[in-house]
Design an enzyme around this catalytic site. Structure first.
Site, short mmCIF file in Angstrom:
data_model
loop_
_atom_site.label_atom_id
_atom_site.label_comp_id
_atom_site.label_asym_id
_atom_site.label_seq_id
_atom_site.Cartn_x
_atom_site.Cartn_y
_atom_site.Cartn_z
N CYS A 1 21.11 84.61 49.34
CA CYS A 1 20.89 84.37 47.98
C CYS A 1 22.04 84.07 46.94
CB CYS A 1 19.85 85.27 47.51
SG CYS A 1 18.89 84.95 45.98
N HIS B 1 15.95 86.21 52.02
CA HIS B 1 16.31 87.27 52.19
C HIS B 1 16.02 88.10 53.36
CE1 HIS B 1 18.04 88.23 48.12
NE2 HIS B 1 17.03 87.30 48.04
N GLU C 1 17.59 90.54 54.66
CA GLU C 1 17.54 92.12 54.74
C GLU C 1 16.43 92.70 54.13
OE1 GLU C 1 18.77 90.24 52.71
OE2 GLU C 1 18.50 90.66 50.44
#
Lengths: 276, 992
Positions: A106, A235, A237
């Site tokens: 990002c 994302h 994560e």
């Protein structure tokens, strides 16, 4: 000590996702996952040289006030490290030349692209040839996207994967290039490791909202020719456990591990086999 | 000299911002513009070389792939009218600040004080637009005259060599710092004039108290010894006005109320706050005994409860109504980053984990001419949503729960509730982290942002209705990044034990923060001239009360001061030593070594006289409407789903990052297409534990028009119902009340004050009754009591509104439940009993009626149901669960079905009813304490055994066929495709 995979996650000045990135690194098997404030790096007390895996996490560096990650890129380029005659960028280039891994997510991806770290044609990591700009919708959006993996990509993070499902959370995620030539190089080199696609992972898609921002050729993630330097808007994560999945309460066969974790596992695996 | 760098997109690159502005101009103002393009302008007022300016323009200020730039020459071309919008002097310019920093990195040297970068935006409008229309566009959408200024230039007038004239919005002031003395030995009229003109918001009784205080000979002597004259200084008067403001002292909630009910029974209530709010929590905690999970209530910036053995949860909800009415973006942004400071400034400090937000607006589609100074609700909507978006997203805090309530009376004042939760260790360096205490000799250290004229009189301004003279300086714009940097620093300082106490600078600025912290030691000595300023020219009293954002005040012991300041410097955070905490008994401020305030701490904090407020409850003569049963209940249902209070808020929810920190387990949007409406959010704050925090809320101002007692009861039940729906443990849950009222003090301006005060009393009585009955302690709260608009003859008062926020725990997030139906064949059960309770409902409102049968809550009944539901959830018997609220059973069934992507077939004859109910009431009554659940067919017996003796009725089943099919016996009442219902629900706010 010698056989430890060592990951670093830089934080400060508006980085937000450092904790969950560190968690993903640890879950993927990285023995060390240090969250380091940029002030620590600039003070010279911590040095990138001591790590294998550099994570540039999501957030809003300097509020994205001059355009996403612009001020952050300026800082990395020009801020000097105390007690030495080098800038932080010099450490970063040395890190890359040493064959180590860098992943930006990002805002981290925006930072890499705006510094010229990606797509880095001809291993030129200093010239910006692509950008990430305002979504076609003109708005920040949080939404989950299907991502198709290019199996021919040199990207070490997506090895062995067909597709992943991850959230995007950005206002400036539209991938654009300086010229058709740059796009041609990206496609020819299979550098666009991830593209927004349909729910069956069949084909890249340009339609909103599956392609949430209008990225050219539906590009969601890009690596350099070595496959070790990688950035993406979605994302990974944010999906490391099944309860992160937006439909985990209705899809009973979801594995415990989330799809985003696979990218970190590949990174750790690569370090273990190539860098330790 | 000043340089002007203009940055624009290259030809052929889509200008998404310009396109959006064009659409918004059409929507907001009904003006068609052919095309809008935008240019960014950086006006650099600094001594730099040509090469440095060129490097800045080519480097951080522009993107070589898609942008071009020019220096001291215009880029604007191909337009009919150009509008350039920039800030007024002194308004926070975040982009300008970042641009200034970027130049410093580039140049390798700091810029001098006063050297700055100012940003503005040029809008290039194409189309048939004259100057007058452009002015309407500028004032009606592009800019806000309170904080911004603009230039309008037509193509003909445009100077093609020089472009738009350079404006430097620099704060210039040659005002010398001076301290005035105010003579209070004057007539009552003069006293009130001093209060009004000075924006002090003090009433006559309070002014007279100050008068008497100033005249006290003993005090005069002490003052003279300290080098002051006999009259109060402006610094002292301002400090007193802030500390005594309604905003800070909650004078209405602390007042003595003479209440009379409808039967003529009279009672005196000595403080609503102490009697009902603190009283409820005290009684519940006593009953809980060693199961009490409250750690810190009412005494700090936020409430603290236990999470597990190692961690505590902090929760606070604030309102930011008045500023949001003037500048929706800045007001809301400041609201969210401000409440974040409450979360961080509780105990010894905490880490923020999520935000919540609830807004009350008038319809964005309102087609009425609004009275002066009111912004159109659509502008408010847009600005507030964007403010909270920037505040939350940029701070890296997920916004996980909220709602929007519509009522056209909120045109008078929008309500902006901002909540935040944080987590702290139970113990820090061997001491409970939720406690703190300033020690005598600790230094007063202010950290974070600098002080400017922004936010002066915010506390006193919000203690009044919105009127003609409402001050521009009350508006502030938050800076989430400066704040984030400060929080990053503070958490390290906390863990290193570098301070003894911390609090935020909010309303009242240093005057409040230092004044409150000084209560620990009994005195302060503060040097106002040592505070870092944004620009010169501030008067000492302005420094004391400025509400400039992003500041915290800390008590740093002398032996830690150097380490504290050093760490701040390294992390690029400002920290200034302003003085020391003392035990002198005085609020002692100095400026350049000279005493400017010497107030007794006791008088400052305890001197405010108690108000006396009359309250008389006279129920309104209301009755039930007599309209016929509508022929087509399917159409009624569709229309209800499309009402603003019911319809999807997805367009807003998606603009908030609700997943950062990777802890959101039940997200605001759920279901087969990730777009169904969650009842509550479940958040997992720790990576090494599956324990979760559950957060929800209840709010139902429409019931206030019948009886605020039941409004309050319903809000509490709704909050708890949403909470248990997702799996929240009903035995480990706390509440937080936010009252937003119209002025309840009888006066010339408020002739119906006795009624409004009685409404307030009744809501408080319900708050006590139901919190105690449910066993839900209140841990913090806030009130905002002047939500009226009054200019000339026009008065708009909001409906009395209470947001009841709920926070608690789920033992294992993997047992959380979402609201969407899961599989065909699952059984649909309705928990609870349905009554003839359509008073104040969305259904009646749809028919232009209010009614009288407001829903009532039976707490014992509800509590048993919720406890049993918790057991069923833990036993994995529940596949989906959704609460019934606005629009009743009909709406809940439809939402459950289309969120899950399946149909539902139900026989309404199975609904457990109190008496006989007409079909429309059966479908749309808003009786409380009801939930819809689905259960696997094979679990039928286990489920029914568990709920034996309680109201749990099997209504029908989930079907493969995507229709909502509702019958009564053999008569079909509703038979509509779920996609049609979903479209009706999604359409209204989709484009906003």
């Amino acid at each position: 000590m010698a056989k430890q995979v060592r990951s670093i996650i830089i934080t400060g000045n508006g980085t937000n996702c450092e904790r969950e990135v560190a968690n993903a690194c640890r879950l993927a098997g990285s023995e060390v996952a240090d969250i380091v404030h940029i002030a620590e790096l600039l003070s010279g007390r911590v040095c990138l040289d001591d790590y294998h895996f550099l994570n540039l996490a999501g957030g809003f560096l300097d509020g994205d006030d001059l355009g996403s990650a612009k001020a952050g890129a300026n800082r990395l380029r020009h801020a000097s490290v105390k007690g030495s005659d080098e800038n932080l960028a010099d450490q970063l280039y040395r890190f890359i030349e040493a064959g180590k891994l860098v992943m930006g997510v990002c805002n981290g991806f925006q930072l890499m692209v705006k510094m010229g770290l990606l797509p880095a044609h001809g291993a030129d990591f200093r010239t910006q040839t692509a950008t990430l700009s305002h979504n076609d919708s003109g708005r920040f959006e949080d939404r989950w996207t299907y991502l198709k993996v290019d199996p021919a990509s040199p990207c070490i993070y997506t090895r062995g994967l067909d597709g992943v499902y991850l959230p995007v959370r950005h206002g400036e995620g539209k991938f654009m290039v300086r010229s058709e030539e740059v796009l041609g190089q990206i496609e020819a080199g299979h550098l666009a490791a991830l593209k927004y696609c349909d729910a069956d992972y069949d084909a890249p898609i340009m339609d909103y909202p599956q392609n949430p921002n209008g990225s050219v050729n539906a590009i969601a993630g890009v690596c350099d020719a070595s496959g070790r330097i990688f950035g993406l808007m979605p994302h990974p994560e944010a999906y490391v456990h099944r309860t992160h999945h937006p439909r985990w309460t209705r899809e009973e066969t979801l594995p415990e591990e989330g799809m985003g974790l696979w990218l970190y596992q590949n990174a750790v695996q690569f370090i273990r086999s190539e860098l330790l | 000299m000043a340089w002007r760098i203009v940055v624009g997109l290259l030809d052929g690159v889509k200008d998404a911002r310009g396109e959006r502005v064009r659409r918004e101009i059409r929507e907001h103002l009904g003006i068609e513009v052919e095309q809008v393009r935008t240019l960014n302008v950086y006006t650099v007022d600094a001594s730099l070389s040509d090469a440095e300016i060129e490097a800045a323009a080519a480097g951080p200020f522009s993107d070589p792939v898609i942008q071009e730039y020019s220096i001291n020459r215009p880029l604007a071309r191909d337009f009919d009218v150009l509008v350039e919008v920039g800030f007024r002097p002194g308004v926070t310019d975040n982009v300008g600040r970042t641009a200034r920093e970027a130049i410093q990195y580039l140049a390798g040297r700091p810029l001098a004080a006063g050297e700055a970068v100012y940003t503005s935006v040029q809008y290039l409008l194409k189309g048939n637009i004259d100057k007058q229309t452009a002015e309407r566009i500028a004032s009606g959408f592009l800019g806000n005259g309170l904080i911004q200024r603009w230039d309008i230039v037509t193509a003909d007038e445009f100077d093609r060599d020089k472009g738009v004239r350079i404006t430097l919005p620099k704060v210039t002031s040659d005002a010398r710092p001076e301290v005035r003395e105010i003579d209070l030995d004057v007539s009552d009229d003069e006293l009130m004039k001093i209060s009004r003109d000075g924006m002090l918001a003090l009433n006559l009784e309070e002014m007279k108290k100050l008068q008497a205080h100033a005249a006290d000979p003993a005090l005069r002597q002490a003052r003279e010894a300290a080098g002051l004259g006999s009259q109060l200084t402006d610094v002292e008067l301002e400090a007193l006005a802030q500390t005594w403001s309604e905003h800070c002292k909650h004078k209405i909630f602390s007042a003595r109320i003479e209440y009379e009910d409808e039967q003529g029974n009279k009672e005196t209530i000595d403080s609503l706050f102490k009697t009902y709010i603190v009283g409820a929590t005290r009684d519940i905690r006593a009953r809980l005994g060693d199961k009490d999970f409250c750690l810190s209530v009412f005494k700090d910036n936020a409430g603290v409860i236990e999470f597990n053995e190692d961690w505590s949860i902090v929760f606070k909800v604030e309102t930011h109504n008045s500023p949001s009415a003037l500048d929706p973006y800045g007001g809301a942004l400041t609201g969210i980053v401000g409440v974040n400071r409450d979360g961080v400034g509780t105990g010894m400090g905490a880490r923020l984990i999520f935000n919540t937000d609830v807004f009350c607006f008038a319809s964005p589609f309102l087609e009425k001419t609004l009275p002066p100074r009111l912004l159109h609700p659509r502008r408010i909507f847009e600005g507030v949503v964007e403010g909270v978006e920037h505040g939350g997203n940029k701070s890296g805090i997920p916004t996980i729960n909220g709602s929007i309530v519509f009522d056209d009376r909120f045109a008078g004042k929008p309500l902006v509730y901002c909540g935040t939760s944080s987590i702290m260790p139970r113990n820090l360096n061997g001491k409970p982290c939720h406690e703190k205490k300033v020690q005598v000799g600790d230094h007063i250290v202010m950290t974070g942002g600098r002080i400017g004229k922004d936010g002066i009189h915010g506390a006193t301004f919000s203690s009044e209705e919105l009127h003609e003279g409402s001050p521009v300086t009350a508006v502030q714009i938050g800076d989430p990044i400066t704040q984030k940097k400060m929080f990053d620093f503070l958490v390290i300082a906390r863990d290193r034990g570098l301070y003894n106490s911390i609090t935020d600078n909010g309303a009242g600025g240093l005057s409040s923060s230092v004044g409150e912290m000084g209560e620990d030691t009994g005195g302060i000595e503060m040097h106002l001239d040592r505070a870092p300023l944004k620009y010169p020219g501030l008067q000492p009293w302005e420094i004391l009360i400025s509400e400039a954002q992003e500041r915290m005040t800390l008590a740093v012991p002398p032996d830690k001061l150097e380490a504290f300041i050093q760490l701040a410097k390294e992390m690029d955070v400002e920290a200034a030593d302003l003085g020391v905490f003392t035990d002198s008994g005085y609020f002692h401020c100095l400026y350049e070594g000279k005493t400017v305030s010497y107030l007794s701490m006791k008088f400052l904090h305890e001197g405010v006289p108690q108000m006396v407020i009359p309250a008389k409850w006279t129920p309104k003569a209301l009755s039930e409407p007599g309209f016929d049963l509508p022929a087509d209940l399917g159409s009624e249902l569709k229309a209800l789903l499309g009402r603003l209070n019911v319809c999807s808020k997805e367009s807003v929810v998606r603009r908030y990052d609700h997943e950062v920190q990777a802890g959101t387990v039940i997200k605001p949007l759920v279901g087969v297409a990730n777009d169904g409406p969650s009842d509550a959010a479940v958040f997992r704050p720790l990576f090494d534990s599956f324990e979760g925090v559950v957060v929800s809320h209840g709010i139902c101002p429409s019931y206030s028009d019948i009886d605020t007692y039941h409004m309050m009861a319903c809000a509490i039940d709704e909050g708890l119902r949403n909470y248990v729906a997702v799996g929240g443990n009903i035995e480990h849950v706390a509440g937080l009340d936010n009252f937003c009222w119209c002025d309840p003090v009888k006066s010339e301006k408020t002739p119906d004050g006795e009624y409004k005060a009685a409404q307030l009393v009744r809501a408080n009585k319900a708050l006590y009754d139901y919190c105690v009955a449910f066993g839900v302690p209140l841990i913090s709260g806030k009130d905002s009591m002047k939500n009226d608009y009054q200019i000339g003859e026009t008065k708009i008062s909001i409906p009395p509104t209470v947001l009841f926020s709920v926070i608690g725990k789920i033992g294992d997030v993997r047992q959380a439940i979402s609201m969407d139906v899961k599989r065909p064949g699952d059984l649909v059960y309705l928990l609870g009993i349905t009554r003839d309770e359509c008073g104040g409902s969305e259904y009646y409102e749809q028919h232009g009626e209010l009614g009288s049968n407001v829903p009532k809550v039976d707490s014992a009944y509800a509590l048993e149901l919720y406890k049993t539901l918790n057991i069923a959830q833990r036993d994995s018997l529940i596949r989906s669960c959704h609460d019934l609220s606005d629009g009743g059973l009909g709406v809940a069934l439809a939402e459950k079905a289309f969120a899950g992507g399946y149909g539902i077939r139900v026989d309404l004859d199975n609904v457990i009813v109190d008496g006989e109910l007409r079909a429309d009431k059966l479908l749309f009554s808003e009786s409380q304490s009801r939930l819809l659940v689905t259960v696997r067919a094979e679990n039928r017996d286990r489920f029914e055994t568990l709920f034996a003796g309680q109201d749990a009725a099997c209504l029908g089943e989930v079907t493969e066929e995507p229709r909502v099919l509702l019958s009564r016996g053999k008569t079909t009442l509703v038979d509509v495709d779920i996609n049609i219902l979903k479209e009706a629900w999604q359409a209204p706010l989709r484009e906003l």
